[in-house]
Design an enzyme around this catalytic site. Structure first.
Site, PDB file in Angstrom:
ATOM      1  N   GLY A 146      32.679  66.822 -59.291  1.00 17.94           N
ATOM      2  CA  GLY A 146      33.632  68.121 -59.250  1.00 17.94           C
ATOM      3  C   GLY A 146      32.864  69.349 -58.817  1.00 17.94           C
ATOM      4  O   GLY A 146      32.774  69.534 -57.698  1.00 17.94           O
ATOM      5  N   TRP A 174      28.520  66.699 -57.762  1.00 20.71           N
ATOM      6  CA  TRP A 174      28.278  67.366 -58.936  1.00 20.71           C
ATOM      7  C   TRP A 174      27.570  66.706 -59.997  1.00 20.71           C
ATOM      8  O   TRP A 174      26.591  67.442 -60.688  1.00 20.71           O
ATOM      9  CB  TRP A 174      29.335  68.200 -59.501  1.00 20.71           C
ATOM     10  CG  TRP A 174      29.065  68.800 -60.683  1.00 20.71           C
ATOM     11  CD1 TRP A 174      29.586  68.473 -62.016  1.00 20.71           C
ATOM     12  CD2 TRP A 174      28.207  69.915 -61.283  1.00 20.71           C
ATOM     13  NE1 TRP A 174      29.084  69.117 -63.156  1.00 20.71           N
ATOM     14  CE2 TRP A 174      28.327  70.223 -62.612  1.00 20.71           C
ATOM     15  CE3 TRP A 174      27.625  70.708 -60.414  1.00 20.71           C
ATOM     16  CZ2 TRP A 174      27.662  71.124 -63.266  1.00 20.71           C
ATOM     17  CZ3 TRP A 174      26.780  71.646 -61.005  1.00 20.71           C
ATOM     18  CH2 TRP A 174      26.654  71.981 -62.308  1.00 20.71           C
ATOM     19  N   ASP A 178      27.729  61.688 -45.063  1.00 23.60           N
ATOM     20  CA  ASP A 178      27.908  62.720 -46.075  1.00 23.60           C
ATOM     21  C   ASP A 178      27.595  64.350 -45.207  1.00 23.60           C
ATOM     22  O   ASP A 178      26.547  64.160 -44.668  1.00 23.60           O
ATOM     23  CB  ASP A 178      26.831  62.436 -47.101  1.00 23.60           C
ATOM     24  CG  ASP A 178      27.199  63.453 -48.262  1.00 23.60           C
ATOM     25  OD1 ASP A 178      27.264  64.788 -48.144  1.00 23.60           O
ATOM     26  OD2 ASP A 178      27.542  62.942 -49.533  1.00 23.60           O
ATOM     27  N   HIS A 188      31.020  61.056 -48.444  1.00 20.93           N
ATOM     28  CA  HIS A 188      30.659  61.603 -49.731  1.00 20.93           C
ATOM     29  C   HIS A 188      31.518  60.720 -50.621  1.00 20.93           C
ATOM     30  O   HIS A 188      32.586  61.325 -51.320  1.00 20.93           O
ATOM     31  CB  HIS A 188      31.115  63.139 -49.744  1.00 20.93           C
ATOM     32  CG  HIS A 188      30.487  63.832 -50.953  1.00 20.93           C
ATOM     33  ND1 HIS A 188      29.118  64.280 -51.117  1.00 20.93           N
ATOM     34  CD2 HIS A 188      30.911  64.529 -51.857  1.00 20.93           C
ATOM     35  CE1 HIS A 188      29.057  64.985 -51.950  1.00 20.93           C
ATOM     36  NE2 HIS A 188      29.895  65.037 -52.638  1.00 20.93           N
TER      37      HIS A 188
END
Length: 320
Positions: free
Chosen positions: A42, A115, A271, A299
């Protein structure tokens, strides 16, 4: 190899972490196994049941949590009156330490995605004595260069979507930090302004997914969409609350603090973060790490090659 079978928690709870926040946690696998904590992305995505499947349940005591403001933790970031000033990287690191002590864990393997890799790296740099190993994928470091790439930089590759995203922002804010500009709209007292801004953010994120599937079902849930967009833009617009504002970021600067902690970095070749070479520079600055690149994957963690590499990594660390 693939993921381990689905499994249910044998323990769960809500941990008071201060500032009126309560963090949801759960534990599954072997109660006497090697502790591992799974850090979601996130920020603000929440930790789904799939995260239970990357570690051998016979070998690991697997801890999941929803970070502040998301998932089953309370208060949720989607609520306008939720105080986001007490949702920072330092707060999340303190929450991890509080949960570790609450569960009576001395050291744990830290697994993180996107994250979660930022949070895991900074946690390990701050509390190295608590981390036995790191297993990280869709690797990021939370630098300003990464934020600039994933907003303005990717506009060159997705010009139509980028123009729609810019059009959702006030004209005066289109030259600065775009995440911060979007966050200011999401913090508006006008619910319609907040709703449009959250949708603009998730539409932009969806448009930049480089490989199938390109739809994100969770973004159609208005509660998730608002909480997620508010949390991501809150962090991205504030240097991830990591410190000095250096474009390269403090995690790469402080990579020597990871010395002695074994780690595995699993990265998809598609990615977009690879455009900055961040994961390679992290690997070079952290001699105790290994880097595995999975072809034709973006990703994500769930693609076949990624899942295999991540499970292989946790298997390798299971009995250290």
């Amino acid at each position: 190899m693939g993921l381990y079978p689905e499994i249910e928690p044998y323990d769960r709870g809500m941990l008071g972490v201060g500032d009126g926040n309560r963090v949801y946690w759960e534990v599954c696998g072997n109660p006497r196994g090697k502790p591992a904590v799974m850090l979601h992305g996130g920020p603000g995505s929440g930790c789904g049941a799939g995260y239970r499947r990357y570690c051998d349940p016979a070998a690991y005591r697997i801890v999941l949590l929803d970070q502040r403001g998301c998932g089953r933790s309370t208060p949720h970031a989607s609520a306008y009156d939720t105080d986001m000033s007490v949702n920072t990287t330092a707060h999340l690191i303190a929450d991890l330490e509080r949960l570790r002590r609450h569960l009576g864990i001395e050291r744990w393997l830290v697994w993180g995605v996107s994250w979660g890799s930022v949070l895991g790296l900074r946690y390990a740099q701050t509390h190295p004595q608590a981390v036995s190993e790191l297993v990280l994928s869709a690797v990021a470091t939370g630098s300003n260069r990464e934020v600039a790439l994933l907003t303005r930089g990717l506009g060159r590759f997705f010009p139509g979507a980028f123009q729609r995203f810019l059009a959702a922002l006030p004209e005066a804010d289109r030259e600065g930090n775009l995440a911060a500009a979007c966050n200011r709209l999401i913090e508006s007292p006008d619910p319609e302004v907040r709703s449009r801004a959250a949708r603009a953010w998730t539409d932009w994120e969806t448009a930049t997914i480089p490989a199938p599937p390109r739809s994100v079902e969770r973004y159609e849930d208005p509660v998730f969409r608002m909480g997620f967009a508010r949390t991501v833009t809150h962090y991205w617009g504030n240097d991830h609350f990591l410190g000095d504002g250096n474009d390269e970021g403090v995690i790469l600067r402080d990579a020597p603090l990871l010395k002695g902690i074994p780690g595995t970095l699993v990265q998809g070749s598609l990615d977009f973060g690879n455009l900055l070479g961040t994961v390679w520079r992290l690997h070079q600055a952290w001699p105790d790490s290994e880097l595995i690149v999975v072809d034709d994957v973006g990703h994500t963690t769930g693609a076949p090659g990624m899942a295999d590499a991540l499970v292989a990594a946790t298997n390798a660390y299971a009995h250290r």
